[in-house]
Design a protein around this motif. Structure first.
Motif, PDB file in Angstrom:
ATOM      1  N   GLN A  88      33.276  21.476  -2.081  1.00 25.86           N
ATOM      2  CA  GLN A  88      31.850  21.685  -1.768  1.00 25.86           C
ATOM      3  C   GLN A  88      31.264  22.900  -2.478  1.00 25.86           C
ATOM      4  O   GLN A  88      30.239  23.427  -2.055  1.00 25.86           O
ATOM      5  N   CYS A 128      31.970  18.439   7.278  1.00 26.11           N
ATOM      6  CA  CYS A 128      31.062  17.355   6.901  1.00 26.11           C
ATOM      7  C   CYS A 128      29.710  17.612   7.560  1.00 26.11           C
ATOM      8  O   CYS A 128      29.614  18.444   8.467  1.00 26.11           O
ATOM      9  N   CYS A 134      24.686  12.029  10.119  1.00 24.62           N
ATOM     10  CA  CYS A 134      25.597  10.905   9.918  1.00 24.62           C
ATOM     11  C   CYS A 134      25.641  10.013  11.155  1.00 24.62           C
ATOM     12  O   CYS A 134      25.925  10.493  12.258  1.00 24.62           O
ATOM     13  N   THR A 168      35.503  17.822  10.904  1.00 20.24           N
ATOM     14  CA  THR A 168      34.694  16.624  10.740  1.00 20.24           C
ATOM     15  C   THR A 168      34.228  16.127  12.099  1.00 20.24           C
ATOM     16  O   THR A 168      34.900  16.321  13.109  1.00 20.24           O
ATOM     17  N   CYS A 174      35.749  13.042   6.421  1.00 13.28           N
ATOM     18  CA  CYS A 174      35.144  13.254   5.100  1.00 13.28           C
ATOM     19  C   CYS A 174      35.415  14.642   4.525  1.00 13.28           C
ATOM     20  O   CYS A 174      35.334  14.828   3.315  1.00 13.28           O
ATOM     21  N   ALA A 175      35.726  15.623   5.367  1.00 12.46           N
ATOM     22  CA  ALA A 175      36.046  16.969   4.870  1.00 12.46           C
ATOM     23  C   ALA A 175      37.555  17.173   4.719  1.00 12.46           C
ATOM     24  O   ALA A 175      38.026  18.288   4.574  1.00 12.46           O
TER      25      ALA A 175
END
Length: 315
Positions: A88, A128, A134, A168, A174-175
């Motif tokens: 990131q 994330c 999300c 996450t 996702c992280a």
């Protein structure tokens, strides 16, 4: 294919593939030891063309406000290529050496400081977006990440210590919490699974340590784990390596029997504060802003360093 390999075994699978291929495979070559590279700071460009690249840390990948405006101005002014890393962060490429000074100053003015001025815990942390962005998220990640620095200070860990933390908001990960030394995975409203046994170089998979830990109870678990790392580790042993060596059964026993940080562990930081009175004065001021004395002191130092850097005519 995974089911076929599971049924046959790797030796039979290799033999059959070699029959189709028409010759034997060469034995695998030894690879150099894996080294995780963050690509932060100023570096010579890989192509060896005399140009530089500059990588800088972005908390949770969130570019906003003056940081966003500054970044856009620099990229457009120097027509730079940009890379986004798997951690990131952002890398500016194709920088001529003569541009290094003005770009360094511009980055500092926009709050994009060199990695030496960033909290080591933030450097290795990832989250994330989770709620409210999300639709799969079931709890917080980016906004719900705990203040690990406070717990580090409480148990007496030095400022330069760091662990790989990933958070996450759901099990999709996702992280990449499943490769972290400490992974938090949302498993319900304000609730997380805790994953341990990853390594700093992210070369091992983590394992589930605890389930359904409420966000308000996380520090009660972190304290005994971090204190065990501080008091029981071998020379230069990472947090992930310690959790692998000690094992989950013993770690769970330590968490269950935890009665708080021993008095001998609490201390003020001599590397930042010359005396106890200075520490107490800064600590009182920091509490007004809901921060630790160490956090406030580091912010003052970073801001001072940035202002000094901005005032220089040469880099």
């Amino acid at each position: 294919m995974k089911y076929l390999i599971d049924s046959w075994g790797i030796d039979k699978f290799r033999s059959v593939v070699e029959e189709y291929y028409g010759k034997k495979f060469e034995p695998p070559k030894e690879l150099p030891e894996w080294e995780f590279k963050s690509h932060l700071g100023w570096n010579d460009q890989w192509q060896g063309d005399g140009r530089l690249f500059c990588g800088f840390h972005v908390d949770s990948g969130r570019v906003k406000g003056i940081m966003k405006k500054t970044l856009r101005e620099i990229i457009e002014k120097y027509n730079l290529n940009v890379r986004i890393t798997l951690n990131q962060n952002i890398v500016l490429c194709d920088i001529r050496p003569s541009w290094k000074c003005p770009i360094t100053v511009a980055l500092a003015q926009g709050g994009l400081l060199p990695p030496t001025y960033v909290d080591p815990l933030n450097i290795t942390a990832m989250t994330c977006p989770a709620l409210p962005l999300c639709p799969l998220a079931i709890t917080e990640a980016e906004r719900g990440i705990r203040n690990y620095r406070v717990v580090f200070e409480k148990v007496g860990l030095p400022y330069n210590e760091s662990i790989v933390v990933r958070v996450t908001g759901c099990p999709n990960g996702c992280a990449r919490p499943y490769m972290a030394e400490l992974g938090l995975v949302g498993d319900g409203p304000n609730s997380y699974q805790l994953w341990l046994r990853g390594t700093p170089g992210q070369t091992a998979l983590a394992r589930t340590f605890m389930n359904k830990v409420k966000i308000q109870d996380l520090e009660k678990v972190f304290e005994p784990l971090f204190h065990s790392w501080k008091s029981k580790r071998k020379s230069k042993e990472s947090f992930g390596d310690l959790t692998n060596r000690v094992g989950f059964e013993k770690l769970q026993e330590i968490v269950d029997k935890w009665e708080g940080v021993p008095k001998s562990s609490s201390r003020y930081y001599l590397k930042l504060f010359t005396d106890k009175e200075t520490f107490e004065a800064v600590d009182a001021l920091a509490r007004v802003e809901n921060k630790s004395a160490h956090q406030l002191a580091m912010e003052v130092i970073r801001n001072f360093a940035a202002s000094q850097q901005n005032g220089k005519s040469q880099c």
